[in-house]
Design an enzyme around this catalytic site. Structure first.
Site, PDB file in Angstrom:
ATOM      1  N   THR A   1       0.859  -1.192   0.000  1.00  0.00           N
ATOM      2  CA  THR A   1       0.000   0.000   0.000  1.00  0.00           C
ATOM      3  C   THR A   1       0.890   1.234   0.000  1.00  0.00           C
ATOM      4  OG1 THR A   1      -0.172   0.077   2.413  1.00  0.00           O
ATOM      5  CG2 THR A   1      -1.828  -1.226   1.259  1.00  0.00           C
TER       6      THR A   1
ATOM      7  N   GLY B   1      -0.322   4.565   0.371  1.00  0.00           N
ATOM      8  CA  GLY B   1      -1.121   5.713   0.779  1.00  0.00           C
ATOM      9  C   GLY B   1      -1.923   6.235  -0.394  1.00  0.00           C
ATOM     10  N   ALA B   2      -1.858   7.550  -0.636  1.00  0.00           N
ATOM     11  CA  ALA B   2      -2.629   8.163  -1.717  1.00  0.00           C
ATOM     12  C   ALA B   2      -2.141   7.735  -3.098  1.00  0.00           C
ATOM     13  CB  ALA B   2      -2.556   9.677  -1.589  1.00  0.00           C
TER      14      ALA B   2
ATOM     15  N   ASP C   1      -8.112  11.534   8.541  1.00  0.00           N
ATOM     16  CA  ASP C   1      -7.375  10.801   9.565  1.00  0.00           C
ATOM     17  C   ASP C   1      -6.947   9.466   8.960  1.00  0.00           C
ATOM     18  OD1 ASP C   1      -6.405   9.485  11.759  1.00  0.00           O
ATOM     19  OD2 ASP C   1      -8.154   9.826  13.029  1.00  0.00           O
TER      20      ASP C   1
ATOM     21  N   ASP D   1      -5.038  -1.122   8.549  1.00  0.00           N
ATOM     22  CA  ASP D   1      -5.814  -2.200   9.177  1.00  0.00           C
ATOM     23  C   ASP D   1      -7.111  -2.468   8.421  1.00  0.00           C
ATOM     24  OD1 ASP D   1      -3.897  -2.525  11.128  1.00  0.00           O
ATOM     25  OD2 ASP D   1      -4.908  -1.220  12.570  1.00  0.00           O
TER      26      ASP D   1
END
Ligand code: ADP
Length: 288
Positions: free
Chosen positions: A217, A219-220, A243, A249
């Protein structure tokens, strides 16, 4: 819940997070005044189980204390539809994470493992033997012998292991090799790939040398999926991140649920990314 119908078993921690908002972090030896304090149920195992439970029958294997925090941690899992039959209780304080967050959004976290340290390989093997879940998801917050036992159980029983190696730590080669997939963020991916290139596709190929498959992953910047010698990129929707706590998770739990339902890895990762992206766009409510 009838444990013979379990899709996903999550083996991991339950913690009560105590979040202290400060204007700025104190220096060593300095005292600052906090702005507010709130509590929020957490622990990677607990968070991932809740994310999976919305989509697949899910059980959590872990340990809490016989304290008020333990009652509340179990109640949140029960309300979320997670089977907690194999969350045992001990005469020790439930796990806690003390999280300081400053006005810049930076954080400092101290984890008190507490009751989680009592998770034993015997308990975990007993729970997995009883439930025979289709997939097992675990992280590295539990004792290291538990992680090794989960990986060995999955190999022995031909069950799919999703390993989210967080917080990052050295792992035996056999544990990494059993991961299908290894679910990592950018930082963890570089650690296990022993590769400090900035190219996530190259890192993904390097991870295939150590794990059966891998999902990174970013993030953006989306997600990279590596399996069977091929690497695919998935974009995520542009959102205003409110947030990002727990995004990884949500990703891992939703990925496990879709894999338990026989989705392909790329399709499952697309669903997981959509769920995690929606999660970062909203602020979770604090528990009083
Ligand atoms: P971790 O929290 O473990 O470091 P990431 O930051 O990579 O994990 O986030 C996990 C997933 O959450 C991403 O793959 C993505 O789907 C979603 N996500 C996280 N941050 C953002 C963001 N700023 N914008 C959109 N999606 C995000």
């Amino acid at each position: 819940m009838d444990t013979s119908s379990v899709d996903v078993a999550v083996v991991g921690t339950l913690n009560m997070d105590v979040i202290v908002q400060v204007t700025r972090m104190p220096e060593v030896g300095e005292t600052v005044l906090g702005q507010s304090v709130s509590e929020r149920p957490g622990g990677k195992g607990a968070n991932q189980a809740l994310a999976a439970a919305g989509l697949a029958s899910t059980m959590l294997v872990g340990v809490v204390g016989r304290d008020d925090a333990g009652d509340r941690l179990l109640a949140v899992q029960d309300a979320g539809g997670v089977d907690t039959v194999y969350v045992s209780r001990v005469d020790e304080a439930s796990g806690q994470a003390i999280i300081e967050v400053d006005d810049a959004g930076d954080n400092r976290i101290v984890v008190l493992v507490g009751a989680n340290a009592n998770l034993s390989t015997a308990h975990v093997e007993h729970a997995l033997d009883a439930a025979l879940p289709r997939v097992v998801l675990t992280q590295l917050e539990s004792p290291s012998e538990v992680t090794a036992a989960v990986a060995a159980w999955c190999s022995r029983r031909s069950r799919r292991l999703l390993l989210n190696p967080s917080p990052v730590a050295e792992l035996p080669g056999a544990v990494l090799a059993a991961a299908d997939p290894l679910v990592v963020n950018e930082h963890e991916a570089r650690f296990y790939a022993s590769d400090d290139t900035d190219d996530p596709v190259a890192v993904a190929h390097a991870l295939l040398e150590v794990a059966t498959s891998a999902v990174i992953t970013l993030g953006a910047d989306g997600v990279v999926v590596a399996a069977d010698g091929a690497v695919a990129r998935i974009d995520v929707a542009r959102v205003r991140a409110v947030d990002t706590t727990g995004a990884g998770d949500v990703f891992a739990g939703v990925l496990a649920a879709h894999l338990a339902h026989d989705s392909g890895l790329v399709e499952a990762a697309e669903q997981a990314a959509a769920a995690a992206t929606a999660h970062v766009a909203r602020r979770p409510p604090a528990v009083e």
